[in-house]
Scaffold this active site. Sequence first.
Site, PDB file in Angstrom:
ATOM      1  N   LYS A 169     -26.157  -9.755  -5.747  1.00  0.00           N
ATOM      2  CA  LYS A 169     -24.826  -9.792  -6.359  1.00  0.00           C
ATOM      3  C   LYS A 169     -24.914  -9.659  -7.880  1.00  0.00           C
ATOM      4  CE  LYS A 169     -23.077 -12.655  -2.586  1.00  0.00           C
ATOM      5  NZ  LYS A 169     -23.103 -14.032  -2.070  1.00  0.00           N
ATOM      6  N   ALA A 177       0.822  -1.221   0.000  1.00  0.00           N
ATOM      7  CA  ALA A 177       0.000   0.000   0.000  1.00  0.00           C
ATOM      8  C   ALA A 177       0.852   1.265   0.000  1.00  0.00           C
ATOM      9  CB  ALA A 177      -0.915  -0.002   1.223  1.00  0.00           C
ATOM     10  N   GLU A 187     -15.616  -4.808  -3.381  1.00  0.00           N
ATOM     11  CA  GLU A 187     -15.184  -6.095  -3.951  1.00  0.00           C
ATOM     12  C   GLU A 187     -15.766  -7.281  -3.184  1.00  0.00           C
ATOM     13  OE1 GLU A 187     -12.738  -6.702  -6.777  1.00  0.00           O
ATOM     14  OE2 GLU A 187     -14.072  -8.388  -6.458  1.00  0.00           O
ATOM     15  N   GLY A 228     -20.557 -19.754   9.236  1.00  0.00           N
ATOM     16  CA  GLY A 228     -20.520 -18.304   8.983  1.00  0.00           C
ATOM     17  C   GLY A 228     -20.796 -17.937   7.534  1.00  0.00           C
TER      18      GLY A 228
HETATM   19  P1  NDP Z   1     -21.959 -10.976  11.376  1.00  0.00           P
HETATM   20  O1  NDP Z   1     -23.345 -11.074  11.867  1.00  0.00           O
HETATM   21  O2  NDP Z   1     -21.024 -12.104  11.640  1.00  0.00           O
HETATM   22  O3  NDP Z   1     -21.291  -9.661  11.999  1.00  0.00           O
HETATM   23  C1  NDP Z   1     -21.957  -8.433  12.088  1.00  0.00           C
HETATM   24  C2  NDP Z   1     -21.153  -7.508  12.993  1.00  0.00           C
HETATM   25  O4  NDP Z   1     -21.776  -6.226  12.973  1.00  0.00           O
HETATM   26  C3  NDP Z   1     -21.101  -7.958  14.457  1.00  0.00           C
HETATM   27  O5  NDP Z   1     -19.862  -7.605  15.006  1.00  0.00           O
HETATM   28  C4  NDP Z   1     -22.211  -7.123  15.087  1.00  0.00           C
HETATM   29  O6  NDP Z   1     -21.990  -6.894  16.442  1.00  0.00           O
HETATM   30  C5  NDP Z   1     -22.059  -5.840  14.322  1.00  0.00           C
HETATM   31  N1  NDP Z   1     -23.279  -5.024  14.288  1.00  0.00           N
HETATM   32  C6  NDP Z   1     -24.473  -5.341  13.755  1.00  0.00           C
HETATM   33  N2  NDP Z   1     -25.333  -4.314  13.879  1.00  0.00           N
HETATM   34  C7  NDP Z   1     -24.664  -3.337  14.503  1.00  0.00           C
HETATM   35  C8  NDP Z   1     -25.002  -2.027  14.932  1.00  0.00           C
HETATM   36  N3  NDP Z   1     -26.220  -1.513  14.738  1.00  0.00           N
HETATM   37  N4  NDP Z   1     -24.057  -1.305  15.562  1.00  0.00           N
HETATM   38  C9  NDP Z   1     -22.822  -1.793  15.775  1.00  0.00           C
HETATM   39  N5  NDP Z   1     -22.431  -3.006  15.392  1.00  0.00           N
HETATM   40  C10 NDP Z   1     -23.353  -3.781  14.763  1.00  0.00           C
HETATM   41  O7  NDP Z   1     -22.044 -10.663   9.833  1.00  0.00           O
HETATM   42  P2  NDP Z   1     -21.005 -11.055   8.693  1.00  0.00           P
HETATM   43  O8  NDP Z   1     -19.641 -10.655   9.108  1.00  0.00           O
HETATM   44  O9  NDP Z   1     -21.241 -12.434   8.237  1.00  0.00           O
HETATM   45  O10 NDP Z   1     -21.506 -10.120   7.493  1.00  0.00           O
HETATM   46  C11 NDP Z   1     -21.170  -8.741   7.450  1.00  0.00           C
HETATM   47  C12 NDP Z   1     -21.481  -8.231   6.042  1.00  0.00           C
HETATM   48  O11 NDP Z   1     -20.651  -8.907   5.112  1.00  0.00           O
HETATM   49  C13 NDP Z   1     -22.916  -8.461   5.565  1.00  0.00           C
HETATM   50  O12 NDP Z   1     -23.294  -7.397   4.744  1.00  0.00           O
HETATM   51  C14 NDP Z   1     -22.794  -9.746   4.752  1.00  0.00           C
HETATM   52  O13 NDP Z   1     -23.805  -9.857   3.793  1.00  0.00           O
HETATM   53  C15 NDP Z   1     -21.454  -9.520   4.112  1.00  0.00           C
HETATM   54  N6  NDP Z   1     -20.756 -10.703   3.653  1.00  0.00           N
HETATM   55  C16 NDP Z   1     -20.639 -11.785   4.477  1.00  0.00           C
HETATM   56  C17 NDP Z   1     -19.917 -12.886   4.060  1.00  0.00           C
HETATM   57  C18 NDP Z   1     -19.758 -14.091   4.921  1.00  0.00           C
HETATM   58  O14 NDP Z   1     -19.179 -15.089   4.466  1.00  0.00           O
HETATM   59  N7  NDP Z   1     -20.221 -14.063   6.164  1.00  0.00           N
HETATM   60  C19 NDP Z   1     -19.258 -12.919   2.742  1.00  0.00           C
HETATM   61  C20 NDP Z   1     -19.445 -11.718   1.950  1.00  0.00           C
HETATM   62  C21 NDP Z   1     -20.166 -10.664   2.409  1.00  0.00           C
HETATM   63  P3  NDP Z   1     -22.443  -7.981  17.549  1.00  0.00           P
HETATM   64  O15 NDP Z   1     -21.740  -9.263  17.208  1.00  0.00           O
HETATM   65  O16 NDP Z   1     -21.955  -7.380  18.810  1.00  0.00           O
HETATM   66  O17 NDP Z   1     -23.925  -8.098  17.428  1.00  0.00           O
HETATM   67  N1  HSE Z   2     -24.405 -15.675   2.419  1.00  0.00           N
HETATM   68  C1  HSE Z   2     -23.475 -15.414   1.381  1.00  0.00           C
HETATM   69  C2  HSE Z   2     -23.223 -16.718   0.629  1.00  0.00           C
HETATM   70  C3  HSE Z   2     -22.192 -14.871   1.930  1.00  0.00           C
HETATM   71  O1  HSE Z   2     -23.554 -17.793   1.149  1.00  0.00           O
HETATM   72  O2  HSE Z   2     -22.710 -16.655  -0.487  1.00  0.00           O
HETATM   73  C4  HSE Z   2     -21.227 -14.418   0.859  1.00  0.00           C
HETATM   74  O3  HSE Z   2     -21.713 -13.300   0.188  1.00  0.00           O
END
Ligand code: NDP
Ligand code: HSE
Length: 437
Positions: free
Chosen positions: A204, A33, A128, A186
Amino acid sequence: MKPIHVGLLGLGTVGGGTLTVLRRNAEEITRRAGREIRVVRAAVRNIDKAKPLAGDLPLTTNPFDVVDDPAIDIVVELIGGLEPARELVMQAIANGKHVVTANKHLVAKHGNEIFAAAQAKGVMVAFEAAVAGGIPIIKALREGLTANRIEWLAGIINGTSNFILTEMRDKGAAFEDVLKQAQELGYAEADPTFDIEGIDAAHKLTILSAIAFGIPMQFDRAYTEGISRLTRADVKYAEELGYRIKLLGIARRAENGIELRVHPTLIPERRLIANVDGAMNAVLVKGDAVGPTLYYGAGAGAEPTASAVVADLVDVTRLHTADPHHRVPHLAFQPDQLADTPILPMDEVRTAYYLRLRAFDRPGVLADITRILADSDISIDAMVQKEPGEGEEQVDIILLTHVTVEKNVNAAIAKIEALDSVAGKVMRIRLEELASK
Ligand code: NDP
Ligand code: HSE
């Protein structure tokens, strides 16, 4: 050089993976970077839960503390859902911060508004990780294939549904058990119906179509059908005929518009994409100059998705001081060059079909069915009549059609279902050869 300061919204699967990868590969990432990428604050709902991972990283339960923090250059939105994610992203932009997000729901629904605001403010919004997890498909479409007129793309872009289909086929596992496993790993969305009913894949696909064809995000016009109606029998019959069933997102430039559709699809088993299993994703893109290209990799999970988030962070860091006019446009095409090509209604889509029906095993049934198809201008590619089960009077009949227009198939199905000799509904699954021509 001074480190670039990052604020994380969310430390769940993807947020946690992002922090872990940034920490583990800090030296390598800084070398790439040109300056250190330092996470200075994170927002979560439950601080106690996040503490073991966060260590000495300051945590807050108010995500606006992050987007309003003047010391933060880039906000990474990884909380998911529409609100408060939309408001947070818009406020970060208004505050002059760059944004990185993995939130396909947000981008597909509110991308037009978000990119217009970012453009006006001269900041970047990178996404991405929103499509196909760790596969750099946005970068490939937006930059690597920029010479091409994209003709079509077809992708397995939901890891959860592909994992479910694979486990059901290979292990005969029950739908609900595999879904639970995907949630534990997850992969699944907070609301798993998004995965199963094709909604996540449609988010997507909406994003991919905008970048491929230079059109605005039009999620509401995408046709969406999930995997919940698929039966083991259809998976088995498809295999007997040399096909695999996959949940595909397809965007195709047709004569009079763009096809934008997500649905279970029969694909010849000899195609590479038909052999993409588990939570893996793959996107096949056909450009006029390059021909077909295939992108494959992990579509979900903590570190594969973090790989894409961190790649965006590095991109934004490198371009942070560049003149906004010299950056790659958010949607690949210059903002004033987006086209108003219509998205075709599903009735106008052209594809081939797998039809399965249950009929009484008596003379004239096949003749009635083939006459209806011929009258609807549908040509049959293959037909199989299964043996009746012990003591059964009805048999399964499977038909494969050549490419035809969907409205003709719908009309023919209605007539076939009205025959006395046919029991119940006709199962219709679309079929794509995905040939390079
Ligand atoms: P998770 O549920 O695992 O994590 C969500 C996080 O956001 C937690 O840390 C949660 O805190 C926090 N959170 C939620 N609402 C609030 C709020 N109002 N204020 C502060 N913190 C908040 O979700 P993922 O990591 O799985 O997904 C995150 C994003 O990435 C989503 O948009 C999903 O669609 C996308 N995504 C996910 C993939 C996957 O493989 N999981 C792959 C590609 C995209 P707490 O735990 O304390 O509730
Ligand atoms: N729920 C999504 C999937 C996470 O299963 O493909 C990745 O975007």
